[in-house]
Design a protein around this motif. Structure first.
Motif, PDB file in Angstrom:
ATOM      1  N   LEU A   1       9.625 -50.297  75.685  1.00 29.70           N
ATOM      2  CA  LEU A   1       8.489 -49.845  75.197  1.00 29.70           C
ATOM      3  C   LEU A   1       7.857 -48.718  75.978  1.00 29.70           C
ATOM      4  N   CYS A   2       7.912 -48.700  77.556  1.00 28.22           N
ATOM      5  CA  CYS A   2       7.415 -47.840  78.461  1.00 28.22           C
ATOM      6  C   CYS A   2       8.277 -46.575  78.112  1.00 28.22           C
ATOM      7  N   HIS A   3       9.498 -46.802  78.060  1.00 27.63           N
ATOM      8  CA  HIS A   3      10.488 -45.503  77.743  1.00 27.63           C
ATOM      9  C   HIS A   3      10.010 -44.639  76.498  1.00 27.63           C
ATOM     10  N   ALA A   4       9.898 -45.440  75.307  1.00 31.35           N
ATOM     11  CA  ALA A   4       9.845 -44.766  74.266  1.00 31.35           C
ATOM     12  C   ALA A   4       8.220 -44.124  74.211  1.00 31.35           C
ATOM     13  N   LEU A   5       7.406 -44.761  75.017  1.00 35.12           N
ATOM     14  CA  LEU A   5       6.033 -44.199  74.828  1.00 35.12           C
ATOM     15  C   LEU A   5       6.213 -43.072  75.974  1.00 35.12           C
ATOM     16  N   VAL A   6       6.899 -42.855  76.953  1.00 38.36           N
ATOM     17  CA  VAL A   6       7.109 -41.674  77.568  1.00 38.36           C
ATOM     18  C   VAL A   6       7.629 -40.571  76.874  1.00 38.36           C
ATOM     19  N   ASN A   7       8.692 -40.772  76.140  1.00 41.40           N
ATOM     20  CA  ASN A   7       9.381 -39.961  75.422  1.00 41.40           C
ATOM     21  C   ASN A   7       8.563 -39.383  74.302  1.00 41.40           C
ATOM     22  N   TRP A   8       7.790 -40.179  73.879  1.00 42.53           N
ATOM     23  CA  TRP A   8       6.948 -39.680  72.537  1.00 42.53           C
ATOM     24  C   TRP A   8       5.934 -38.597  73.287  1.00 42.53           C
ATOM     25  N   ALA A   9       5.289 -38.980  74.521  1.00 45.53           N
ATOM     26  CA  ALA A   9       4.173 -37.876  75.059  1.00 45.53           C
ATOM     27  C   ALA A   9       5.150 -36.820  75.503  1.00 45.53           C
ATOM     28  N   MET A  10       6.215 -36.882  76.093  1.00 49.39           N
ATOM     29  CA  MET A  10       6.874 -35.652  76.453  1.00 49.39           C
ATOM     30  C   MET A  10       7.122 -34.605  75.206  1.00 49.39           C
ATOM     31  N   LYS A  11       7.590 -35.359  74.093  1.00 48.24           N
ATOM     32  CA  LYS A  11       7.728 -34.616  72.938  1.00 48.24           C
ATOM     33  C   LYS A  11       6.713 -33.633  72.508  1.00 48.24           C
ATOM     34  N   LYS A  12       5.360 -34.555  72.549  1.00 48.43           N
ATOM     35  CA  LYS A  12       4.160 -33.778  72.162  1.00 48.43           C
ATOM     36  C   LYS A  12       3.670 -32.582  73.068  1.00 48.43           C
ATOM     37  N   VAL A  13       3.756 -32.960  74.468  1.00 43.98           N
ATOM     38  CA  VAL A  13       3.549 -31.771  75.294  1.00 43.98           C
ATOM     39  C   VAL A  13       4.831 -30.588  75.145  1.00 43.98           C
ATOM     40  N   HIS A  14       5.874 -30.933  74.749  1.00 46.71           N
ATOM     41  CA  HIS A  14       6.812 -30.045  74.668  1.00 46.71           C
ATOM     42  C   HIS A  14       6.447 -29.034  73.547  1.00 46.71           C
ATOM     43  N   TYR A  15       6.156 -29.891  72.311  1.00 47.52           N
ATOM     44  CA  TYR A  15       6.148 -29.007  71.265  1.00 47.52           C
ATOM     45  C   TYR A  15       4.587 -28.242  71.409  1.00 47.52           C
ATOM     46  N   ARG A  16       3.773 -28.660  72.015  1.00 48.08           N
ATOM     47  CA  ARG A  16       2.396 -27.981  72.160  1.00 48.08           C
ATOM     48  C   ARG A  16       2.480 -26.792  72.869  1.00 48.08           C
ATOM     49  N   LEU A  17       3.256 -26.842  74.126  1.00 49.40           N
ATOM     50  CA  LEU A  17       3.518 -25.638  74.939  1.00 49.40           C
ATOM     51  C   LEU A  17       4.316 -24.527  74.499  1.00 49.40           C
ATOM     52  N   ILE A  18       5.762 -24.866  73.911  1.00 46.82           N
ATOM     53  CA  ILE A  18       6.504 -23.947  73.814  1.00 46.82           C
ATOM     54  C   ILE A  18       6.159 -23.482  72.235  1.00 46.82           C
ATOM     55  N   ARG A  19       6.038 -22.164  72.070  1.00 47.07           N
ATOM     56  CA  ARG A  19       5.729 -21.268  70.837  1.00 47.07           C
ATOM     57  C   ARG A  19       7.016 -20.619  70.388  1.00 47.07           C
ATOM     58  N   THR A  20       6.953 -20.227  69.098  1.00 44.11           N
ATOM     59  CA  THR A  20       8.186 -19.368  68.825  1.00 44.11           C
ATOM     60  C   THR A  20       7.589 -18.078  68.440  1.00 44.11           C
ATOM     61  N   GLN A  21       8.236 -17.110  68.450  1.00 46.47           N
ATOM     62  CA  GLN A  21       7.819 -15.580  68.071  1.00 46.47           C
ATOM     63  C   GLN A  21       8.911 -15.046  67.617  1.00 46.47           C
ATOM     64  N   TYR A  22       8.701 -14.179  66.318  1.00 49.67           N
ATOM     65  CA  TYR A  22       9.402 -13.547  65.474  1.00 49.67           C
ATOM     66  C   TYR A  22       9.474 -12.003  65.595  1.00 49.67           C
ATOM     67  N   LEU A  23      10.647 -11.271  66.151  1.00 53.59           N
ATOM     68  CA  LEU A  23      10.628  -9.673  66.166  1.00 53.59           C
ATOM     69  C   LEU A  23      11.649  -9.181  65.402  1.00 53.59           C
ATOM     70  N   GLU A  24      11.306  -7.900  64.825  1.00 61.09           N
ATOM     71  CA  GLU A  24      12.115  -7.335  64.124  1.00 61.09           C
ATOM     72  C   GLU A  24      12.832  -6.349  65.157  1.00 61.09           C
ATOM     73  N   ALA A  25      14.001  -5.624  64.696  1.00 60.00           N
ATOM     74  CA  ALA A  25      14.751  -4.792  65.647  1.00 60.00           C
ATOM     75  C   ALA A  25      14.171  -3.679  65.829  1.00 60.00           C
ATOM     76  N   THR A  26      13.380  -3.220  64.833  1.00 54.19           N
ATOM     77  CA  THR A  26      12.402  -1.894  65.254  1.00 54.19           C
ATOM     78  C   THR A  26      11.162  -2.064  66.151  1.00 54.19           C
ATOM     79  N   GLU A  27      10.691  -3.301  66.173  1.00 47.30           N
ATOM     80  CA  GLU A  27       9.427  -3.476  67.066  1.00 47.30           C
ATOM     81  C   GLU A  27       9.977  -3.433  68.656  1.00 47.30           C
TER      82      GLU A  27
END
Length: 109
Positions: free
Chosen positions: A27-53
């Motif tokens: 149970l503790c392992h599942a809670l820590v994994n859930w919290a880490m995924k929430k933090v990971h997806y909140r911190l890391i963002r995705t950006q899209y660039l065109e080759a001309t930019e």
């Protein structure tokens, strides 16, 4: 309760206690994994660039960091212009794939 009954039940009690401890650790392992995924997806963002930019002029001549800049911008647009970054105290830490995996050539024998 006689000591004989206590001696008979002790192994079963130990098995049940160990199973409860194992369940609690899962149970503790599942809670820590859930919290880490929430933090990971909140911190890391995705950006899209065109080759001309990335390099509108297309010229790299005259830059003192020409090879490094060219390699970095090629890495930025390699996956269809998608790269991931982490905003960190006013800086952007980019996460890019620096090299392309080599494709295996089919050899005919």
């Amino acid at each position: 309760m006689s000591y004989y009954v206590l001696g008979v039940f002790t192994p079963f009690i130990l098995i049940v206690v160990l199973y409860v401890v194992w369940l609690f650790s899962q149970l503790c392992h599942a809670l820590v994994n859930w919290a880490m995924k929430k933090v990971h997806y909140r911190l890391i963002r995705t950006q899209y660039l065109e080759a001309t930019e990335v390099n509108p002029g297309g010229e790299w001549e005259g830059l003192s960091i020409s090879p490094t800049a060219k390699r970095f911008t090629e890495a930025l647009i390699r996956d269809g212009g998608r790269f991931k970054y982490i905003p960190l105290f006013g800086w952007c830490v980019c996460i890019v794939r620096d090299c392309k995996p080599e494709e295996k050539e089919a050899t005919e024998e």
